[in-house]
Design an enzyme around this catalytic site. Structure first.
Site, PDB file in Angstrom:
ATOM      1  CB  THR A  13      -9.773   5.334  -1.309  1.00 29.79           C
ATOM      2  OG1 THR A  13      -9.227   5.700  -0.035  1.00 29.79           O
ATOM      3  CG2 THR A  13      -9.158   4.036  -1.761  1.00 29.79           C
ATOM      4  CE  LYS A  39      -5.650  14.147  -0.121  1.00 33.48           C
ATOM      5  NZ  LYS A  39      -5.878  12.897  -0.823  1.00 33.48           N
ATOM      6  NE  ARG A  40      -3.424  10.471   9.813  1.00 27.80           N
ATOM      7  CZ  ARG A  40      -3.157   9.571  10.753  1.00 27.80           C
ATOM      8  NH1 ARG A  40      -4.020   8.622  11.033  1.00 27.80           N
ATOM      9  NH2 ARG A  40      -2.038   9.631  11.439  1.00 27.80           N
ATOM     10  CG  HIS A  78      -2.037  -0.943   1.176  1.00 23.87           C
ATOM     11  ND1 HIS A  78      -3.248  -0.674   0.590  1.00 23.87           N
ATOM     12  CD2 HIS A  78      -2.111  -2.211   1.629  1.00 23.87           C
ATOM     13  CE1 HIS A  78      -4.035  -1.732   0.717  1.00 23.87           C
ATOM     14  NE2 HIS A  78      -3.362  -2.687   1.333  1.00 23.87           N
ATOM     15  CE  LYS A 103      -1.848  10.859   2.864  1.00 24.01           C
ATOM     16  NZ  LYS A 103      -2.492   9.971   1.876  1.00 24.01           N
ATOM     17  CE  LYS A 138     -13.632   6.566   0.580  1.00 25.02           C
ATOM     18  NZ  LYS A 138     -12.772   6.556   1.777  1.00 25.02           N
TER      19      LYS A 138
END
Ligand code: OAK
Length: 820
Positions: free
Chosen positions: A655, A547-548, A358, A553, A659
């Site tokens: 993911t 998100k985290r 992952h 990111k 969404k």
């Protein structure tokens, strides 16, 4: 299944529960008590099908997948169960008649948050799809006493509060003491020779042990009577042994066992994409893996006699390397408990274990120090030594004299146990989670393994469940979709969403679609006002990054761009600017200092901008506290723009991106992870793509990075934003508060490379993409068309599609059919 009993009976059940459990009438009960009374009534209905499913399993004896995961980020169960039972509306009506609002009741349920982020939520979506598609599956995990911490924002800083999710008990869980297993740690291995059988026996002595006690949670399939099980393990001291110890006066040992039991499942490690190397974490891993495998083997042996064929009826999917010790533990069970020969045991294990990767983030790689590992799991360690020894012989045979190959692929190297290597050597399948990610694994990270065993490698692009993230989270859009495409079958076949394509140019449909978005924005605006005290305008563009918090990111890129826009508006108030609301939501790992600095920066920028009346509310910045599954559902439904801006090559899949797409928010993103496939489905003209490609990033990395000063020196706007990190603008005059962030971007002398995540390098391209967003949004019909197309093209990203691929290509499962 829908409501199996009449509304009257259901209402009676709820009222009876309230009396029995709390000695109260429903209208006297607290909201929590009402929630419990309703949930027990719902559970009663589920139990019928749970039993029926078990009977069907016994009858059909299908192959079962055991999805082994340290994390299951389930989110609330009540609403989701009702959706999948197709009983949501009936129960809503029944409760209305009792004067109770179902939404209010749902809100009383603590979010079960036994996961960090992507990997844990994916596991939850997979369980939903497995049950809904009719596959026999168990989720195997840990019943942490405390899940993911609750995030408070105090003075702009993240503060972590314990998540005592079991405080009032959990109506949906079922304790199964009859399936308890003993788990042993430490001690030494005594080797014995058995004269009778001629076998060598390995006996663990002087160990500590705990009892693993399973709790089962129902996983309700959608409208198919099937109820699968999530089995998570609690730890208890072994009482008999404890008494024994007291007898022997070994008080100390008894207390130790008590402590071990208490600590082992105490808390979820809040690390996302990061390996911390804590001994307790390894204990957690072995604890749930050993318990789950023992249970699976026992279950198999109850109605089969040849353990050598276990793989025909069971397959163990390892969710990243966290459960990889399963490989050696299964070998131990087969060798020591069932007396198989090495080759026989290896044959079973390598046909039963499969591994999903992952992340390629180097800091996430699990490498346990050998001294710790062998002390804690002495027998398992011996087995890994033997696996490694045999594997190295194979490598030598294939690549004679090639030490490099042994160095990269060996399991035991440099004093460490390399868990990914163990998983790949023993697994029959190795998969990445998006096409690009899998290609990077094959070409770079796992290149040597891929060359040696290409047949193991495959891709399974992630997906999400439309039941939770559309049906439950966005009921308005869900009904509209059903009406437009003339069927509700999209609930289990998301490809049907393509039926919306014929409406993309229809002005009426466009208007309806945008009206629904607007209502969802109002709902979120109300939430933000209640929780943040910030007023936001639903007519503004809702630009969302949830998100985290992780440097890769690039929330920092987002907030620095906000700073840049603010500068621009202040300098040129005459320029036209479409109002924007920048919405953030993110938890940082408790020990990730830089991530926490970024949260503080976002909140500081929010404070300054939201309170500057001179800009007429053109920009608002909101940091939503405690981002979690339950508020995520509302956030996705309300988003106009989906920020997916990771440094290309770093986000394995993502993911959240899916969404947002499902809910009609176009992607503003890099060509990373599953964004690539999203763009492929929806068309690049219906997304806002910017930034370096993954190849460019990886090339720079190979050559030691780039020089951010070239950008800093030549671009005055960027320089100004970077300087504002250390001129006190966003820190009440304090020039040091964000010095570390400043250094991370520019300072080539600090331990990392300067601007490791290419924030300055991608800045201009990002700002330009944001201008395209604004221009596109101003064109109302154009935007409606684009948003609608995103929903229409999201079919591929259902976790149902993903699970069908796993089931057919990796697990080789057959469906069962549970009769009502
Ligand atoms: C967490 C801990 C260790 C290793 C990986 C993770 C993790 O959450 N990875 C994420 O998995 C998601 C599901 O596959 C992906 O969509 C994310 O890109 C990835 O970061």
């Amino acid at each position: 299944m829908s409501l199996k009993i009449s509304k009257t009976e259901f209402k009676k059940d709820v009222m009876d529960n309230c009396r029995r459990l709390f000695r109260k009438e429903l209208d006297e009960a607290t909201p929590q008590e009402q929630y419990q009374s309703v949930s027990y009534a719902v559970k009663d209905m589920i139990v019928e099908n749970w039993i029926a499913t078990q009977k069907q399993l016994t009858k059909d004896d299908p192959k079962i997948v055991y999805y082994m995961s340290m994390e299951f980020l389930m989110g609330r169960a009540l609403g989701n169960n009702l959706i999948n039972m197709t009983a949501y509306e009936d129960v809503k009506e029944a409760l209305d008649e009792l004067g109770i609002d179902l939404n209010f009741v749902e809100d009383q349920e603590p979010d079960p948050a036994l996961g960090n982020g992507g990997l844990g939520r994916l596991a939850a979506c997979f369980l939903d799809s497995l049950a809904s598609l009719g596959y026999a599956a168990y989720g195997c995990g840990i019943r942490y006493r405390y899940g993911m911490f609750k995030q408070k924002i105090e003075n702009g800083y993240q503060v972590e509060k314990p998540d005592n999710w079991l405080k009032y008990g959990n109506p949906f869980e079922l304790r199964r003491p009859e399936y308890a297993k003993e788990i042993r740690f430490g001690g030494n291995i005594r080797v014995e020779y058995d004269d009778e059988t001629g076998k060598t026996l390995f006996k663990q002595e002087n160990y500590e042990s705990v009892l693993a006690v399973p709790y089962d949670y129902p996983i309700v399939g959608y409208d198919n009577n099937q109820v699968n099980t999530l089995r998570i393990w609690d730890a208890e001291p072994i009482v008999d042994f404890q008494l024994d110890s007291f007898d022997k006066g070994d008080y100390h040992k008894a207390v130790e066992q008590q402590n071990l039991a208490k600590t082992i499942v105490e808390v979820l490690y809040p690390n996302d994409n990061h390996y911390a190397g804590k001994e307790l974490r390894l204990k957690q891993q072995y604890f749930f893996v050993s318990a789950s495998l023992q249970a699976a083997v026992d279950k198999y042996m109850r109605n089969h006699d040849d353990i050598r064929k276990l793989y025909e009826k069971a397959t163990f999917q390892m969710n990243d390397t966290h459960p990889t010790v399963a490989v050696a533990e299964l070998m131990r069970i087969l060798l020591d408990d069932y007396q198989l020969e090495w080759q026989e045991a290896w044959d079973v294990t390598t046909k039963a274990c499969a591994y999903t990767n992952h992340t390629i983030m180097a800091e996430a790689l699990e490498k346990w120090p050998i001294d710790l590992f062998s002390r804690l799991l002495p027998r398992v360690y011996q087995i890994i030594q033997e696996i490694d020894r045999r594997f190295i012989i194979q490598v030598e045979e294939m690549y004679p004299g090639n030490e490099d190959k042994k160095r990269t692929m060996g399991i035991l190297r440099d004093g460490q146990v390399r868990m990914a290597n163990l998983a790949i050597v023993a697994g029959y399948s190795v998969n990445g989670v998006a096409r690009l990610h899998t290609e990077i694994l094959k070409k770079r990270e796992l290149k040597d393994f891929y060359e040696m065993m290409p047949e193991k490698f495959n891709n399974k692009t992630n997906g999400i469940t439309q039941r939770r993230f559309l049906m439950h989270g966005n009921p308005l859009l869900a009904s509209w979709v059903t009406e437009k495409i003339g069927t509700k079958a999209w609930a289990t076949d998301l490809s049907l969403m393509s039926g919306l394509k014929k409406y993309v140019d229809d002005p009426k449909a466009q208007q309806e679609f945008m009206d629904i978005k607007y209502k969802n924005k109002e709902r979120l605006a109300k939430y933000i006002l209640e929780h943040n005290g910030i007023e936001v305008d639903p007519r503004s563009i809702f630009d969302v990054q949830v998100k985290r918090l992780h440097e890769y990111k690039r929330q920092l890129l987002n907030i620095m761009h906000v700073m840049y826009l603010y500068n621009k508006i202040k300098e040129h108030p005459e320029l036209s600017f479409y109002p924007r609301t920048f919405i953030f939501g993110a938890k940082a790992s408790a020990g990730y200092i830089r991530a926490k600095e970024i949260i503080k920066l976002i909140n500081s920028v929010a404070d300054v901008i939201n309170n500057d009346r001179s800009i007429n509310g053109k920009i608002k910045v909101v940091f939503i506290e405690d981002y979690r599954v339950s508020n995520a559902e509302w956030i996705f439904a309300a988003a106009d723009v989906s920020e997916q801006i990771s440094t290309a090559s770093k986000e394995a899949s993502g993911t959240g991106n899916m969404k947002f797409m499902l809910n009609g928010a176009p992607t503003l993103g890099t060509m990373d992870g599953a964004n690539v496939e999203i763009v492929e489905e929806v068309g690049s003209e219906n997304a806002f793509i910017f930034g370096m490609s993954s190849d460019e990033v990886m090339n720079y990395e190979k050559n030691g990075g780039y020089n951010p000063y070239e950008i800093y020196n030549n671009d005055a706007d960027i320089r100004r934003v970077v300087d504002q990190l250390v001129d006190g603008t966003y820190a009440d005059g304090d020039t040091e508060r964000y010095r570390d962030l400043y250094n991370s971007l520019l300072n080539t002398n600090c331990s990392d490379r300067a601007d490791m995540y290419f924030i300055l390098k991608d800045f201009r391209s990002y700002a330009e993409a944001q201008e395209r967003v604004e221009a596109a949004y101003k064109d109302r019909e154009g935007w409606a068309r684009m948003a609608l197309l995103n929903t229409a093209c999201c079919g591929k990203f259902s976790s149902d599609r993903t699970i069908e691929e796993y089931a057919k290509e990796i697990w080789h499962l057959h469906k069962i059919k549970v009769e009502a």
